[in-house]
Design an enzyme around this catalytic site. Structure first.
Site, PDB file in Angstrom:
ATOM      1  N   LYS A   1     -10.311   0.233  -2.497  1.00 22.63           N
ATOM      2  CA  LYS A   1     -10.185   0.033  -1.056  1.00 22.63           C
ATOM      3  C   LYS A   1     -10.497   1.319  -0.300  1.00 22.63           C
ATOM      4  O   LYS A   1      -9.695   2.245  -0.293  1.00 22.63           O
ATOM      5  CB  LYS A   1      -8.768  -0.445  -0.704  1.00 22.63           C
ATOM      6  CG  LYS A   1      -8.549  -0.669   0.805  1.00 22.63           C
ATOM      7  CD  LYS A   1      -7.142  -1.183   1.085  1.00 22.63           C
ATOM      8  CE  LYS A   1      -6.863  -1.256   2.577  1.00 22.63           C
ATOM      9  NZ  LYS A   1      -5.498  -1.774   2.872  1.00 22.63           N
TER      10      LYS A   1
ATOM     11  N   ASP B   1       0.859  -1.182   0.000  1.00 24.84           N
ATOM     12  CA  ASP B   1       0.000   0.000   0.000  1.00 24.84           C
ATOM     13  C   ASP B   1       0.896   1.233   0.000  1.00 24.84           C
ATOM     14  O   ASP B   1       1.492   1.578   1.032  1.00 24.84           O
ATOM     15  CB  ASP B   1      -0.911   0.011   1.227  1.00 24.84           C
ATOM     16  CG  ASP B   1      -1.997  -1.060   1.171  1.00 24.84           C
ATOM     17  OD1 ASP B   1      -1.745  -2.143   0.595  1.00 24.84           O
ATOM     18  OD2 ASP B   1      -3.091  -0.817   1.697  1.00 24.84           O
TER      19      ASP B   1
ATOM     20  N   LYS C   1      -6.956   3.398  -3.410  1.00 23.70           N
ATOM     21  CA  LYS C   1      -7.392   3.388  -2.014  1.00 23.70           C
ATOM     22  C   LYS C   1      -7.619   4.819  -1.566  1.00 23.70           C
ATOM     23  O   LYS C   1      -6.858   5.721  -1.914  1.00 23.70           O
ATOM     24  CB  LYS C   1      -6.306   2.697  -1.175  1.00 23.70           C
ATOM     25  CG  LYS C   1      -6.514   2.695   0.323  1.00 23.70           C
ATOM     26  CD  LYS C   1      -5.356   1.943   0.987  1.00 23.70           C
ATOM     27  CE  LYS C   1      -5.372   2.079   2.497  1.00 23.70           C
ATOM     28  NZ  LYS C   1      -4.227   1.391   3.142  1.00 23.70           N
TER      29      LYS C   1
END
Length: 318
Positions: free
Chosen positions: A254, A155, A218
């Site tokens: 996400k 991430d 995300k």
């Protein structure tokens, strides 16, 4: 066969004409997001089924300064058995795990040990999380470190300043370098939407990240003053849909930060289903970044199965 089911998003050349004329109407986005979740009501067994689906899409996360290998091992145990076996059995479900466990790079090895023999992936934040204000070579080195420790997913955080200045070429180049550093590990690009100022910036940054080869986009690090919201998520999902229409490749989504209740888990799944279809409601294309959300889902599942809310001491250890 849909090529997106068997291939990662390879990215494209930087193509500003796909996004440079985007101008998001913020009140309209807010109305649309609000109306979508208000008109879909999930009750009883339908609600329980959607909550179980949310569990299998959770990236169970610990990103605290006092993380230890023992704390990570405890979290991994919860990821492997997020809902009590007797409750799963009562619902006709044999087994269930969360979508992943997400930790700092130095905790990846501990997570790998705790999850050994399971199919639960280890995700690691990197690139100077959460601010990303480090030289690029150090950010890339951190990606490689996490990958070499055994992270299955990385991430990363983007440079917000490049979005605020509209320097799309520089942002694209950084993200391409990060995608290369990730190697076989999936890259989830955190846009830190609460710091991008406008929904138009969110839409444009989403396109750049996908063009650079992000496997997921995300919303947030969970450390910003404003994290995942439904209007921001709507804008990002529309960008994902547009990218899929243009390229044939599916990019995951996400939301992270601020999702704390079972109702939140239902609302975001409704938004996904309405905007992208139910094919996106699986761990390969949808994750929820959360630490406390699972506790409320456990309570709701317990109520569905037994007719009463369990005491916290009866729930899976967190």
């Amino acid at each position: 066969m849909d090529m997106a089911t068997t291939q990662r998003n390879p990215g494209t050349d930087l193509t500003p004409e796909w996004f440079d004329r985007i101008a998001v109407n913020t009140p309209a986005a807010e109305r649309r997001a609000s109306s979508l979740t208000a008109r879909r009501s999930l009750k009883k067994e339908w609600q329980a089924a959607w909550l179980l689906n949310a569990v299998r899409c959770i990236d169970l996360t610990t990103l605290s300064g006092d993380d230890t290998p023992d704390r990570v091992a405890r979290l991994c145990a919860k990821a492997l058995q997020p809902i009590a076996p007797e409750q799963l059995a009562a619902m006709g479900v044999k087994s269930l795990t969360t979508g992943a466990v997400c930790v700092y790079p130095t905790m990846v090895e501990a997570a790998r040990r705790a999850l050994a023999g399971s199919a639960v992936p280890v995700a690691s934040v990197a690139t100077g999380f959460p601010a990303g204000l480090m030289p690029l070579d150090l950010r890339l080195a951190e990606i490689r470190y996490a990958r070499d420790e055994g992270a299955d997913e990385i991430d990363i955080v983007i440079s917000r300043a490049l979005v605020l200045c509209g320097d799309w070429s520089a942002l694209y180049d950084e993200l391409c370098a990060m995608r290369e550093a990730c190697g076989p590990a999936l890259m989830k690009a955190i846009l830190a939407t609460g710091e991008l100022k406008t929904l138009t910036n969110v839409a444009r940054a989403s396109h750049v990240a996908m063009q650079a080869g992000a496997d997921f986009i995300k919303t947030s690090t969970g450390k910003e003053p404003v994290n995942a919201t439904l209007p921001v998520s709507l804008v990002m999902l529309r960008a994902i849909r547009d990218y899929h229409d243009r390229t044939g490749f599916r990019v995951g989504f996400k939301p992270a930060g601020g999702l704390k209740t079972a109702k939140d888990a239902l609302n975001w799944q409704v938004l996904m289903a309405e905007e992208l279809g139910r094919d996106w409601l699986r761990p390969s294309l949808f994750r929820i970044g959360a630490s406390s959300l699972l506790g409320d889902i456990e309570r709701q599942i317990s109520h569905y199965v037994t007719g009463r809310y369990a005491a916290s001491s009866r729930l899976t250890m967190g």
